[in-house]
Structures are given as C-alpha cells and as structure tokens.
Design an enzyme around this catalytic site. Structure first.
Site, PDB file in Angstrom:
ATOM      1  N   ASP A   1     -66.363 -12.770  48.405  1.00 34.09           N
ATOM      2  CA  ASP A   1     -66.558 -14.169  48.043  1.00 34.09           C
ATOM      3  C   ASP A   1     -66.552 -14.983  49.337  1.00 34.09           C
ATOM      4  O   ASP A   1     -65.491 -15.307  49.869  1.00 34.09           O
ATOM      5  CB  ASP A   1     -65.448 -14.631  47.094  1.00 34.09           C
ATOM      6  CG  ASP A   1     -65.628 -16.082  46.665  1.00 34.09           C
ATOM      7  OD1 ASP A   1     -66.441 -16.798  47.283  1.00 34.09           O
ATOM      8  OD2 ASP A   1     -64.946 -16.503  45.705  1.00 34.09           O
TER       9      ASP A   1
ATOM     10  N   TYR B   1     -59.183 -17.586  45.262  1.00 34.21           N
ATOM     11  CA  TYR B   1     -59.795 -18.393  44.210  1.00 34.21           C
ATOM     12  C   TYR B   1     -61.268 -18.024  44.144  1.00 34.21           C
ATOM     13  O   TYR B   1     -61.943 -17.963  45.175  1.00 34.21           O
ATOM     14  CB  TYR B   1     -59.645 -19.885  44.524  1.00 34.21           C
ATOM     15  CG  TYR B   1     -60.319 -20.792  43.500  1.00 34.21           C
ATOM     16  CD1 TYR B   1     -59.852 -20.865  42.188  1.00 34.21           C
ATOM     17  CD2 TYR B   1     -61.428 -21.568  43.846  1.00 34.21           C
ATOM     18  CE1 TYR B   1     -60.472 -21.687  41.251  1.00 34.21           C
ATOM     19  CE2 TYR B   1     -62.046 -22.400  42.911  1.00 34.21           C
ATOM     20  CZ  TYR B   1     -61.553 -22.460  41.615  1.00 34.21           C
ATOM     21  OH  TYR B   1     -62.178 -23.270  40.690  1.00 34.21           O
TER      22      TYR B   1
ATOM     23  N   LYS C   1     -71.128 -23.911  48.702  1.00 30.02           N
ATOM     24  CA  LYS C   1     -70.670 -24.912  49.678  1.00 30.02           C
ATOM     25  C   LYS C   1     -71.686 -25.142  50.810  1.00 30.02           C
ATOM     26  O   LYS C   1     -72.672 -25.808  50.588  1.00 30.02           O
ATOM     27  CB  LYS C   1     -69.268 -24.564  50.153  1.00 30.02           C
ATOM     28  CG  LYS C   1     -68.323 -24.593  48.931  1.00 30.02           C
ATOM     29  CD  LYS C   1     -66.842 -24.538  49.167  1.00 30.02           C
ATOM     30  CE  LYS C   1     -66.136 -24.791  47.836  1.00 30.02           C
ATOM     31  NZ  LYS C   1     -65.126 -23.844  47.476  1.00 30.02           N
TER      32      LYS C   1
HETATM   33  C1  LIG Z   1     -65.029 -23.338  46.024  1.00 30.49           C
HETATM   34  C2  LIG Z   1     -64.911 -21.897  45.809  1.00 30.49           C
HETATM   35  C3  LIG Z   1     -65.432 -21.264  44.659  1.00 30.49           C
HETATM   36  C4  LIG Z   1     -65.989 -22.044  43.502  1.00 30.49           C
HETATM   37  O1  LIG Z   1     -67.106 -22.797  43.845  1.00 30.49           O
HETATM   38  P1  LIG Z   1     -67.483 -24.070  42.920  1.00 30.49           P
HETATM   39  O2  LIG Z   1     -68.812 -24.495  43.497  1.00 30.49           O
HETATM   40  O3  LIG Z   1     -66.382 -25.058  43.119  1.00 30.49           O
HETATM   41  O4  LIG Z   1     -67.587 -23.581  41.528  1.00 30.49           O
HETATM   42  C5  LIG Z   1     -65.404 -19.892  44.588  1.00 30.49           C
HETATM   43  N1  LIG Z   1     -64.878 -19.160  45.584  1.00 30.49           N
HETATM   44  C6  LIG Z   1     -64.350 -19.720  46.690  1.00 30.49           C
HETATM   45  C7  LIG Z   1     -63.802 -18.850  47.767  1.00 30.49           C
HETATM   46  C8  LIG Z   1     -64.331 -21.104  46.812  1.00 30.49           C
HETATM   47  O5  LIG Z   1     -63.752 -21.650  47.888  1.00 30.49           O
END
Ligand SMILES: *Cc1c(COP(=O)(O)O)cnc(C)c1O
Length: 397
Positions: free
Chosen positions: A235, A142, A263
């Site tokens: 990511d 994701y 995060k």
């Molecule tokens: C949470 C997440 C995102 C998106 O971040 P948001 O702040 O919710 O837009 C992208 N990549 C990974 C791996 C994530 O866990």
C-alpha cells in the site's frame, strides 16, 4: 462568503462532528478547528484571514504545495475539454504510462477514485487469483475504511481479526489476520497456520505516525509470501511518488505483486490506483471474472492534475524534499529534546508526550501540523528554509 460557512459550529449542524473525515474535527487536540478558505504554496488562510505555514498538505497529495501554477493550469485545461466521457481518454494513458515507468512492478493498472477503493479491489483480485479468503495486515497500518480492513488484532498470535468499527460484520473482520509490524516470526507462523491470499502492508507506516521497516523485514516478507503462494500487496498510497519516485519498493528494493497508489498521483484531486503483474490484473473485468467499476474512475481533471504534479517530481525535487526534511528533523530534535523524531524523506513524525500542547503552540505561532500524533507531517516543494525554521522555533516555544 456567507456567514453560514464562517463558523465550525454551523458545520456541526450539517456534518457528523462538523467534518467529512474524522481527523479534521481536532478531537485529540481540542478546540474548534479553523475553517479554511484558501491555500498558495506552503501557506493556507482560514476564513478569518489568519495565515499558517501548512504541514498537512491535504494529508499527502499536495507534494507541490497548494495551487501550483502548472497544476492549476492543467486542471483548467482539462475542465475546459469537458468530460468525464464514459470512454478511455489520453489523460488516463498519459498518467498510466508515467506510473508504469516509475514502478517496474506495475505492468498493468486500473484507476479508481480513492485509496480505499484501490485496497478493496486489489484484495478482491488477490482472493480470486489464489482461491483463498484470508488477508494478513499489520497493526498500525491503514488501508482505507472497507469492512474487512477495519479489523484489529484478535486475542493471540495469528488469530482472526475482530471488528475495529461498529457496523463491521464479525464474519468479515474474521477474514483478516492482524499481527505486529516488523515481526517476521509472526508472519511465518500466520502463513504456516492459515491459507492467506495476500499480505497487505504500508512498507513505511505513515498512519501511526511514521514507523520505518526494520532492516530486512520487507525482503523477508517477500521470501515468506513467495514460499507460501501468498501475494504481497504494497500500500503505497502515501509513499508512492512521495519518499521516492518509485515509492518504498524502489527505495528498499523489494518487488510486490500488487501496489496501491493514491494521494500524490492525483495532485490533490480524488484518485486511487491499483496495479501489478499483468496476469493478476487481467483477472479484472472485462478481461476476467473480478468485477470492479467506477463512474468517475480515470476522471480527466484528476488525471491532468496528477500528471502535472508527477512532471514536477524529478531528481532535483526529491533532493530538495530530502534536504528540507533533514533540516526539520534535526531542528525538531534540538527544539524538542524529549521527543523521538522519525522521518523518511518528506514524511515526519515528532512523537512527544504532550501532543495537544505542541499542536496548540505551533498553531498559535501560525504553523499548522496534523491535529493528531498519529498523522505524519507532510513537507512540500513549496516549503522554504524559512518555513521549516519557523516550525522549529515555534516547537521550541
Ligand atoms: C489515505 C490512505 C488510504 C486511503 O485512501 P483514501 O483516498 O483516503 O480512501 C489507504 N492507504 C494508505 C496508506 C493511506 O494513507
């Protein structure tokens, strides 16, 4: 607190499904979700006053637990200083230097307000740098909800993606190739058949439950992308400062061209960041031709909360998280012998046949885990051994 916020049913009149992000609706486990009122350390309390040990941790940011005194103080201080100012501040450079020191692959970076924005912007840079349009991503990962990244696998190896959400133009989804994780042969085929701007990957998948990279997979990806003139984008929105201070790239010894963070680096406030090689980041406006901007980007309160959190994350903190993680992993294996428990540091998934039953059993024992089999459990520095043991006992039933 007014009556109107005391029931989830009233929220459903205001928000689609009663929520501002879909997983919160408890669709897969059933029942109404509790409305949350307060958190402290490893505990949260709902509006009825019920207490839970929290393994959701805001879905990743709260590595120090809820309302850590040093984070709260940093937020108070920053708020009292005013802003945002529409100018660069020392709050941004402080957090920026902490990130650059922890991630040698990041020479320059930019702060944005979400992980979604970080992913979208980094891919724009990759396309500008390579003059190519295709992106390759992996099943089960994701990267936020931008159109091009909401693509699913087409019908066959290395075919162009199909929309994975209504409202995504087919033409946009077709700029994304989607292939199986841990399959280097599929990567090689895709990069041979198509001119790919960037491979984007969660180096440890945390959005389909936790899935670890096979030995040599990340290093192989680095080699293949380099050979093909394709950029490698890690990511690390979840893994950055979570599974190690320097993220998955430090743990597995693979250096990407661009990295996404979010995060943990915001200490619970809205944040994202993308960064990497200086020559790539200098393509971003106003230095270069790639436009990207944000009214609230680098917000002083988010910067302060993030920096206060990162200051807590020393070697001892990661040792502590590893030991708590290990205790939970081993305990759950004993409590749930039919399950498959996968863990990296303070990220864990117990894959079970009947997830709704496990969730309900834990919830009624005052232990809150994500209401989906495919979201990781998050351990924080605020958890105690007793908290961990309580989850294990509850899981055993
Ligand atoms: C949470 C997440 C995102 C998106 O971040 P948001 O702040 O919710 O837009 C992208 N990549 C990974 C791996 C994530 O866990």
């Amino acid at each position: 607190m007014t009556r109107s916020v005391k029931s989830f049913r009233s929220a459903t009149e205001l928000f689609p499904g009663g929520v501002n992000s879909p997983v919160r609706a408890y669709t897969t486990v059933g029942g109404d979700p509790p409305l949350m009122a307060r958190g402290a350390g490893s505990r949260v309390w709902d509006v009825e006053g019920r207490e839970y040990v929290d393994f959701i941790g805001g879905y990743g940011p709260l590595i120090a637990g809820h309302a850590h005194p040093e984070v709260v103080e940093a937020i108070d201080t920053a708020a009292a200083y005013g802003g945002p100012f529409g100018h660069t501040t020392p709050w941004e450079t402080d957090l920026g230097w902490m990130i650059v020191e922890a991630f040698p692959s990041i020479e320059r970076l930019r702060f944005v307000s979400s992980g979604t924005e970080a992913a979208m912007s980094a891919l724009r840079v990759a396309r500008a740098a390579t003059g190519r349009e295709l992106i390759l991503k992996f099943e089960g990962s994701y990267h936020g909800h931008s159109d091009g990244l909401l693509a699913r696998a087409g019908s066959g190896l290395a075919t162009l993606g199909l929309p994975d959400s209504a409202g995504v133009p087919a033409a946009v989804a077709a700029t994304t190739l989607v292939i199986p994780f841990n399959d280097l042969d599929a990567v090689a085929v895709a990069l041979t058949r198509h001119p790919v701007a960037a491979v984007i990957i969660e180096p440890v998948i945390a959005n389909s439950g936790v899935i670890l990279p096979a030995t040599g997979f990340l290093a192989g990806l680095r080699d293949l992308t380099r050979q093909r003139g394709t950029l490698l984008v890690f990511d690390e929105v979840i893994t950055g400062f979570r599974i190690a201070r320097g993220g998955a790239q430090s743990l597995f010894g693979v250096k990407p061209d661009l990295t996404l963070l979010g995060k943990v680096i915001g200490g619970g406030l809205p944040i994202g960041a993308y960064g990497g090689r200086a020559d790539l980041m200098d393509l971003v406006a106003p230095m270069g031709p790639v436009y990207q901007a944000g009214t609230l980007a680098g917000h002083p309160i988010a910067m302060a909360a993030g920096a206060a959190t990162l200051r807590l994350m020393d070697g001892a903190a990661y040792t502590r998280l590893e030991s708590l993680g290990c205790r939970l992993e081993e305990g759950l294996r004993r409590a749930l012998p039919q399950s498959r428990v996968v863990r990296q540091g303070s990220l864990l998934t117990a894959f079970v046949d009947d997830f709704p039953t496990l969730h309900r059993r834990l919830r009624s024992a005052g232990v809150l885990i994500p209401p989906s089999q495919f979201e990781a459990w998050f351990i924080s520095l605020a958890h105690s051994e007793d908290d961990i043991d309580r989850a294990i006992e509850a899981a055993a039933g």
